[in-house]
Motif scaffolding. Sequence first.
Motif, PDB file in Angstrom:
ATOM      1  N   SER A  22       0.845  -1.198   0.000  1.00  4.33           N
ATOM      2  CA  SER A  22       0.000   0.000   0.000  1.00  4.33           C
ATOM      3  C   SER A  22       0.884   1.253   0.000  1.00  4.33           C
ATOM      4  CB  SER A  22      -0.929  -0.010   1.206  1.00  4.33           C
ATOM      5  OG  SER A  22      -0.188  -0.241   2.371  1.00  4.33           O
ATOM      6  N   THR A  23       0.300   2.330  -0.453  1.00  3.22           N
ATOM      7  CA  THR A  23       1.018   3.612  -0.494  1.00  3.22           C
ATOM      8  C   THR A  23       0.165   4.632   0.251  1.00  3.22           C
ATOM      9  OG1 THR A  23       1.813   3.003  -2.687  1.00  3.22           O
ATOM     10  CG2 THR A  23       2.085   5.314  -2.037  1.00  3.22           C
ATOM     11  N   PHE A  24       0.762   5.359   1.181  1.00  4.90           N
ATOM     12  CA  PHE A  24       0.016   6.405   1.893  1.00  4.90           C
ATOM     13  C   PHE A  24       1.008   7.474   2.349  1.00  4.90           C
ATOM     14  CE2 PHE A  24       0.688   2.615   4.456  1.00  4.90           C
ATOM     15  CZ  PHE A  24       1.369   3.087   5.572  1.00  4.90           C
ATOM     16  N   TYR A  25       0.466   8.651   2.609  1.00  6.04           N
ATOM     17  CA  TYR A  25       1.373   9.793   2.862  1.00  6.04           C
ATOM     18  C   TYR A  25       1.038  10.557   4.136  1.00  6.04           C
ATOM     19  CZ  TYR A  25       1.928   9.021  -2.174  1.00  6.04           C
ATOM     20  OH  TYR A  25       2.124   8.467  -3.397  1.00  6.04           O
ATOM     21  N   LEU A  26       2.108  11.074   4.749  1.00  2.00           N
ATOM     22  CA  LEU A  26       2.024  12.085   5.806  1.00  2.00           C
ATOM     23  C   LEU A  26       2.877  13.235   5.286  1.00  2.00           C
ATOM     24  CD1 LEU A  26       2.921  10.262   9.159  1.00  2.00           C
ATOM     25  CD2 LEU A  26       0.761  11.412   8.669  1.00  2.00           C
TER      26      LEU A  26
ATOM     27  N   PHE B 151       6.385   4.304   2.511  1.00  2.00           N
ATOM     28  CA  PHE B 151       5.825   3.051   1.987  1.00  2.00           C
ATOM     29  C   PHE B 151       5.313   3.276   0.571  1.00  2.00           C
ATOM     30  CE2 PHE B 151       5.315   0.116   5.640  1.00  2.00           C
ATOM     31  CZ  PHE B 151       5.880   0.928   6.624  1.00  2.00           C
ATOM     32  N   ILE B 152       5.820   2.494  -0.373  1.00  2.50           N
ATOM     33  CA  ILE B 152       5.339   2.594  -1.758  1.00  2.50           C
ATOM     34  C   ILE B 152       5.002   1.179  -2.246  1.00  2.50           C
ATOM     35  CG2 ILE B 152       5.844   3.471  -4.081  1.00  2.50           C
ATOM     36  CD1 ILE B 152       8.368   4.844  -2.730  1.00  2.50           C
ATOM     37  N   SER B 153       3.842   1.075  -2.840  1.00  2.84           N
ATOM     38  CA  SER B 153       3.464  -0.224  -3.407  1.00  2.84           C
ATOM     39  C   SER B 153       3.884  -0.263  -4.877  1.00  2.84           C
ATOM     40  CB  SER B 153       1.959  -0.404  -3.302  1.00  2.84           C
ATOM     41  OG  SER B 153       1.540  -1.454  -4.130  1.00  2.84           O
TER      42      SER B 153
END
Lengths: 406, 220
Positions: free
Chosen positions: A83-87, A109-111
């Motif tokens: 999964s990919t998500f951002y802060l 984290f990069i998918s």
Amino acid sequence: MSGGRISTLKIAVGNIVHKRFRAVCIVLLIAVSTLLITGGTMLGFGLTGGVKSINARLGADAMVVPRSAGESYEGALLTGSPSTFYLTKGTVERVLQTEGIARSSPQLFISTFDSAHCASLVQIIGFDPKTDFVVTPWLKTASVTEPGYGEIVIGNNVQLVVGNKMTVFLLELEVVGKLDKTGMGFDNSVFVNMDTAKMLLTEYEKFDGATPLPEGATAEDVYSAVLLDVEKGVEISSVQRKINLGFRDDDVSCVASQTILESTAKNLNLVIGVLTVLLAAIWFFAVFVLAIIFTLALNERQREFGILRAIGATRRKLTAIVITEASLLCGAGALAGVGVVCLIVFPYSTLIERTLKTAYLPPQSLVAAAILVLCGVGCAVTGPLASLFSAARIAKNEALANIQEG
Amino acid sequence: MLLETIDLTKSYERRGERFYAAYNVALSVESDDFVCITGQSGSGKSTLLNLLAGLLHADSGSILLDGEDLCKLNDAGLAALRGSKIGYIPQGNSLLQNFSVLDNVCLPWYLTRKSNVRAQARELLARVGIAHLERENPASLSGGEARRVAIARSLIANPSVLIADEPTGDLDPKTTDDIIRMFSEVHAQGVAVVVVTHEREIPSFTTKHYVMENGHLALQ
């Protein structure tokens, strides 16, 4: 049967061959029981290993992740579901000003994509070697080289070896290390340093289906998570509470490692408990069914045993024949069961791990061998154990009674 | 005296009442005897025979075989005796279906000993006229052939006494004559024979004829 001396073994084999259908049924019953008991025990050990592995790998007191990505983060950690998500960097900087934080390190984290752009679907985890206190010590313990720019360290399930190249977003990255099995999502992950991660994120954003960056942000402006250690004497929960309350409006969530561990361990322990009860029930059921089969079979063979007594067999000899017969049948069943376990459980352990969707660390070879031997022996003895009652009964009868009852 | 019983008693309980299958039985068998025991069904003949073979435990009394009291022997002692001094032929077809004819003959020997006995077993099969059937399965034999195998099996350990429980009970007259002739040959070779049989089948060479009635044995 003909030829050779007639030993107890030969008499037992003769009886087995003479009643093929019954023999096949008993062998199948024990084979299935052995398969379930051995497979279940392996599973139990794998789940226990998974819990221990989480404990060993969660090297930070807490993690800050986007609230909306909480489940994705746990999935990435436990099962490696990419999964990919951002802060945003700004949010991270503000969070890190919270009182009680001793040290912190960001991760990205990069998918990858399940397409021609990438060799395989994996979770890329970018870490900052300058501040990292979780991945780096782990690499050192495993004597794995720290990845430089354009280099990767791969999890144990990634089907490459050191020196290979892996295509990620059409770029070729060199494998410089491969990690030991953890039973967690890390086994399906690829570790890169933060510079490589930022470069990969820039490439990732060029493809359709990529999770878009926050408005106005570039790859340099985002992370996915921040790992935290709290100051000595400070309660993790108090820092966690401060962050969760202070950043209520910022899509930020602080999760204590212990919470992930405890909830996972609680679930797994429940599964292991149920599994243990089920396996014990299967074993007792096998003993019970075999006891019935042997009792019926021996009742049917009263005359045969009476004749054996009449021509010189001692009670001990009859008991030996019955127990040898049960041992041969159940030994063959246990062997077949263990064989099937070897054919199914080992080659497909990765598939089993993925299907379980939780931390699962299969037992090491020696432990696995010990499980196979112990479960095999445990199932093989069900026969002799179940036949004891019938053997004792038939040996106790007067020979004439045996002949007449037949 | 080869075989002797003294005040031999065996009883069973039937519907709360004690029933004597053998009561104070006195029987004597010399080494050159051919003994026939006759009596009606339920008179206790088979019980007596099985007591003589050490297959049943007596309530009281003694059974002396070559001076050794069978009633004082343990299970292993009795089994050893059945595998050496006593040749026993149970009622009906007593062959084990899992084994060939030859193996059936060898079986009593192998239950107690380790040496090879197949040559002697073949000789015995030849003596009873069925050497050609040694590889056959007992299921394929006729009643008379099965009885011959049982006789050969009972002789494998060179016993001093052969005990047979109605060996001709379910055979036709011709086969019965053949089997009786076979017993006479065994007897002629120095083996004492004790046979439970029907009145009409008592052979002329019988040396002692006992009649069993309600557990009481009387010499005719």
